[in-house]
Design a protein around this motif. Structure first.
Motif, PDB file in Angstrom:
ATOM      1  N   LEU A 112       0.823  -1.202   0.000  1.00  0.00           N
ATOM      2  CA  LEU A 112       0.000   0.000   0.000  1.00  0.00           C
ATOM      3  C   LEU A 112       0.859   1.254   0.000  1.00  0.00           C
ATOM      4  CD1 LEU A 112      -2.501  -1.074   2.810  1.00  0.00           C
ATOM      5  CD2 LEU A 112      -2.879  -1.169   0.331  1.00  0.00           C
ATOM      6  N   THR A 113       0.385   2.311  -0.644  1.00  0.00           N
ATOM      7  CA  THR A 113       1.049   3.613  -0.513  1.00  0.00           C
ATOM      8  C   THR A 113       0.841   4.096   0.919  1.00  0.00           C
ATOM      9  OG1 THR A 113      -0.926   4.868  -1.098  1.00  0.00           O
ATOM     10  CG2 THR A 113       0.544   4.198  -2.928  1.00  0.00           C
ATOM     11  N   GLY A 114       1.547   5.137   1.297  1.00  0.00           N
ATOM     12  CA  GLY A 114       1.399   5.675   2.648  1.00  0.00           C
ATOM     13  C   GLY A 114      -0.036   6.075   2.957  1.00  0.00           C
ATOM     14  N   ARG A 126       9.782  12.406   7.720  1.00  0.00           N
ATOM     15  CA  ARG A 126      10.862  12.771   6.805  1.00  0.00           C
ATOM     16  C   ARG A 126      10.281  13.359   5.526  1.00  0.00           C
ATOM     17  NH1 ARG A 126      15.560   8.359   5.897  1.00  0.00           N
ATOM     18  NH2 ARG A 126      16.634   8.585   7.861  1.00  0.00           N
ATOM     19  N   ALA A 127      11.117  14.076   4.811  1.00  0.00           N
ATOM     20  CA  ALA A 127      10.712  14.544   3.490  1.00  0.00           C
ATOM     21  C   ALA A 127      10.617  13.333   2.569  1.00  0.00           C
ATOM     22  CB  ALA A 127      11.733  15.542   2.944  1.00  0.00           C
ATOM     23  N   GLU A 128       9.709  13.393   1.627  1.00  0.00           N
ATOM     24  CA  GLU A 128       9.531  12.285   0.686  1.00  0.00           C
ATOM     25  C   GLU A 128      10.774  12.140  -0.189  1.00  0.00           C
ATOM     26  OE1 GLU A 128       7.708   9.045  -0.605  1.00  0.00           O
ATOM     27  OE2 GLU A 128       6.590  10.414   0.673  1.00  0.00           O
ATOM     28  N   LEU A 129      11.266  10.925  -0.319  1.00  0.00           N
ATOM     29  CA  LEU A 129      12.419  10.647  -1.158  1.00  0.00           C
ATOM     30  C   LEU A 129      11.957  10.575  -2.607  1.00  0.00           C
ATOM     31  CD1 LEU A 129      14.071   7.807   0.940  1.00  0.00           C
ATOM     32  CD2 LEU A 129      14.652  10.222   0.942  1.00  0.00           C
ATOM     33  N   THR A 130      12.642  11.270  -3.486  1.00  0.00           N
ATOM     34  CA  THR A 130      12.310  11.204  -4.909  1.00  0.00           C
ATOM     35  C   THR A 130      13.576  10.913  -5.682  1.00  0.00           C
ATOM     36  OG1 THR A 130      12.617  13.579  -5.192  1.00  0.00           O
ATOM     37  CG2 THR A 130      10.382  12.822  -4.722  1.00  0.00           C
ATOM     38  N   THR A 182      16.174   4.722   6.022  1.00  0.00           N
ATOM     39  CA  THR A 182      16.300   5.100   4.605  1.00  0.00           C
ATOM     40  C   THR A 182      16.095   3.883   3.715  1.00  0.00           C
ATOM     41  OG1 THR A 182      17.760   6.948   5.102  1.00  0.00           O
ATOM     42  CG2 THR A 182      17.876   6.040   2.863  1.00  0.00           C
ATOM     43  N   ARG A 183      16.667   2.745   4.078  1.00  0.00           N
ATOM     44  CA  ARG A 183      16.488   1.527   3.286  1.00  0.00           C
ATOM     45  C   ARG A 183      15.032   1.065   3.301  1.00  0.00           C
ATOM     46  NH1 ARG A 183      20.399  -1.561   6.343  1.00  0.00           N
ATOM     47  NH2 ARG A 183      19.152  -3.371   5.781  1.00  0.00           N
ATOM     48  N   ILE A 184      14.387   1.160   4.452  1.00  0.00           N
ATOM     49  CA  ILE A 184      12.974   0.791   4.552  1.00  0.00           C
ATOM     50  C   ILE A 184      12.140   1.679   3.638  1.00  0.00           C
ATOM     51  CG2 ILE A 184      10.958   0.886   6.085  1.00  0.00           C
ATOM     52  CD1 ILE A 184      12.858  -0.097   8.344  1.00  0.00           C
ATOM     53  N   LEU A 185      12.390   2.968   3.679  1.00  0.00           N
ATOM     54  CA  LEU A 185      11.616   3.907   2.860  1.00  0.00           C
ATOM     55  C   LEU A 185      11.830   3.672   1.372  1.00  0.00           C
ATOM     56  CD1 LEU A 185      11.963   7.156   4.985  1.00  0.00           C
ATOM     57  CD2 LEU A 185       9.933   5.702   4.715  1.00  0.00           C
ATOM     58  N   ARG A 186      12.999   3.224   0.993  1.00  0.00           N
ATOM     59  CA  ARG A 186      13.259   2.921  -0.423  1.00  0.00           C
ATOM     60  C   ARG A 186      12.476   1.694  -0.891  1.00  0.00           C
ATOM     61  NH1 ARG A 186      19.517   4.369  -0.069  1.00  0.00           N
ATOM     62  NH2 ARG A 186      19.331   6.567  -0.570  1.00  0.00           N
ATOM     63  N   ARG A 187      12.171   0.780   0.021  1.00  0.00           N
ATOM     64  CA  ARG A 187      11.443  -0.444  -0.337  1.00  0.00           C
ATOM     65  C   ARG A 187       9.931  -0.242  -0.330  1.00  0.00           C
ATOM     66  NH1 ARG A 187      13.595  -5.067  -1.089  1.00  0.00           N
ATOM     67  NH2 ARG A 187      12.363  -6.555   0.080  1.00  0.00           N
ATOM     68  N   SER A 200       5.401   5.079  -2.265  1.00  0.00           N
ATOM     69  CA  SER A 200       5.445   6.494  -1.884  1.00  0.00           C
ATOM     70  C   SER A 200       4.487   6.787  -0.732  1.00  0.00           C
ATOM     71  CB  SER A 200       5.088   7.370  -3.089  1.00  0.00           C
ATOM     72  OG  SER A 200       3.729   7.168  -3.432  1.00  0.00           O
ATOM     73  N   GLY A 201       4.822   7.835   0.009  1.00  0.00           N
ATOM     74  CA  GLY A 201       3.958   8.319   1.070  1.00  0.00           C
ATOM     75  C   GLY A 201       4.368   7.951   2.474  1.00  0.00           C
ATOM     76  N   TYR A 202       5.295   7.032   2.636  1.00  0.00           N
ATOM     77  CA  TYR A 202       5.689   6.617   3.978  1.00  0.00           C
ATOM     78  C   TYR A 202       6.670   7.580   4.634  1.00  0.00           C
ATOM     79  CZ  TYR A 202       3.294   2.178   3.599  1.00  0.00           C
ATOM     80  OH  TYR A 202       2.328   1.218   3.486  1.00  0.00           O
ATOM     81  N   ALA A 203       7.487   8.244   3.856  1.00  0.00           N
ATOM     82  CA  ALA A 203       8.484   9.145   4.442  1.00  0.00           C
ATOM     83  C   ALA A 203       7.803  10.190   5.317  1.00  0.00           C
ATOM     84  CB  ALA A 203       9.312   9.808   3.348  1.00  0.00           C
ATOM     85  N   LEU A 204       6.727  10.770   4.839  1.00  0.00           N
ATOM     86  CA  LEU A 204       6.011  11.772   5.618  1.00  0.00           C
ATOM     87  C   LEU A 204       5.440  11.179   6.900  1.00  0.00           C
ATOM     88  CD1 LEU A 204       4.194  13.682   2.748  1.00  0.00           C
ATOM     89  CD2 LEU A 204       6.221  14.399   4.029  1.00  0.00           C
ATOM     90  N   LEU A 205       5.000   9.942   6.854  1.00  0.00           N
ATOM     91  CA  LEU A 205       4.481   9.284   8.049  1.00  0.00           C
ATOM     92  C   LEU A 205       5.580   9.072   9.091  1.00  0.00           C
ATOM     93  CD1 LEU A 205       2.168   6.607   6.376  1.00  0.00           C
ATOM     94  CD2 LEU A 205       1.468   8.738   7.496  1.00  0.00           C
TER      95      LEU A 205
END
Length: 126
Positions: free
Chosen positions: A62-64, A119-123, A103-108, A111-116
């Motif tokens: 799921l997305t964030g 953190r700023a969304e990684l692009t 950071t590794r978790i957010l890459r896997r 989109s949308g989890y960084a804000l949760l």
């Protein structure tokens, strides 16, 4: 971890904080796979790790935003309350994970989890 969530989330009781922790960690356990899931579980307190690893990962992550909506639907809580719970728990998870694993978790994750996680969304650069 539970006391951090209770304090950061301003929950009135330990039980309310525990309910949020169980809900959000179970949801996270349905989203994480691979080495990041194993490494995060190793860094979390034992009970929290059990909640994460007891979940069978979803076939379609799921997305964030969909994550928050899914948790809200499961509990009948509002999206705003669920977003608050998610942020409170993810803040504690991030503290246990550390910046590199997070950071590794957010890459896997989609989109949308960084804000949760606060953190700023990684692009990716074009």
């Amino acid at each position: 971890m539970l006391e951090k969530v209770r304090y950061d989330g301003a929950y009135p009781t330990r039980e309310k904080a525990e309910e949020a922790v169980r809900l959000v960690l179970a949801g996270l356990g349905r989203q994480l796979t691979g080495d990041e899931r194993v490494e995060l579980a190793a860094r979390l307190p034992l009970e929290a790790a059990r909640i994460v690893t007891a979940q069978i990962p979803d076939i379609q992550p799921l997305t964030g935003w969909a994550f928050v909506n899914d948790l809200a639907a499961r509990t009948g809580a509002s999206q705003a309350t669920t977003r608050w719970d998610t942020g409170s728990v993810f803040s504690a998870v991030a503290a246990h994970a550390g910046p590199d694993l997070l950071t590794r978790i957010l890459r896997r994750l989609p989109s949308g989890y960084a804000l949760l996680f606060g953190r700023a969304e990684l692009t990716q650069a074009a």
